[in-house]
Write a protein that holds these residues in place. Structure first.
Motif, PDB file in Angstrom:
ATOM      1  N   CYS A   7      -3.714  -2.925  -6.038  1.00 13.91           N
ATOM      2  CA  CYS A   7      -4.544  -2.171  -6.705  1.00 13.91           C
ATOM      3  C   CYS A   7      -4.825  -1.282  -5.323  1.00 13.91           C
ATOM      4  N   SER A  15      -6.620   1.793  -2.724  1.00 12.05           N
ATOM      5  CA  SER A  15      -7.627   1.696  -2.731  1.00 12.05           C
ATOM      6  C   SER A  15      -8.215   3.119  -3.399  1.00 12.05           C
ATOM      7  N   ALA A  46       0.814  -1.306   0.140  1.00 11.87           N
ATOM      8  CA  ALA A  46      -0.123  -0.073  -0.639  1.00 11.87           C
ATOM      9  C   ALA A  46       0.684   1.435   0.016  1.00 11.87           C
ATOM     10  N   GLN A  76      -6.968   5.783  -0.615  1.00 13.88           N
ATOM     11  CA  GLN A  76      -5.411   5.917  -1.161  1.00 13.88           C
ATOM     12  C   GLN A  76      -5.188   6.840  -2.281  1.00 13.88           C
TER      13      GLN A  76
END
Length: 143
Positions: A113, A115, A78, A118
């Motif tokens: 991927c 969010s 992340a 994010q």
């Protein structure tokens, strides 16, 4: 046709043809944009780590400085805005003019991927630090 595709894909407003710049592939597009942005070693481009080596190679080719910001492996690769800000601040203290931040979504080589939260944090980070946001989304149709 390109404007229609982007409107359908993004579910938003239709872009104007004069706002679209087509290249003969993603690599050529990345190199063209970086060549325009990098004036010398004092110009930095923020790139996620790990990253697809196109960015590091092109930044080196055009004489710029790569500023890596580490993704959080323990959080599934992340985005970590605090790490991004720390990398930005360190580069500025070293006299580097940070000109852009790269996001690769979905990530290559990690496959993560980002969010919606994010992505919003990323846009806010770029805006707050007056950076061009370079989004590599070449694999978005694969997920």
């Amino acid at each position: 046709e390109v404007c229609e595709f982007i409107e359908r894909r993004d579910g938003g407003s239709r872009p104007k043809p004069e706002d679209i710049f087509l290249t003969n592939g993603a690599s050529h597009g990345v190199k063209t944009v970086l060549q325009v942005m990098i004036r010398g070693e004092g110009d930095g481009i923020m790139v996620p780590i790990p990253q697809y080596p196109l960015f590091s190679a092109a930044i080196a080719l055009f004489g710029g400085t790569l500023i890596g910001y580490h993704l959080s492996e323990v959080s599934g690769w992340a985005l970590d805005v605090d790490r991004m800000q720390a990398a930005f601040d360190k580069a500025r203290r070293e006299g580097i003019t940070v000109r852009a931040v790269v996001v690769i979504n979905p990530g290559n080589p990690t496959g993560q991927c980002l969010s919606v939260v994010q992505l919003q944090q990323l846009v806010h980070f770029a805006y707050a630090n007056r950076l061009v946001l370079l989004a590599d989304e070449v694999y978005q149709e694969n997920v």
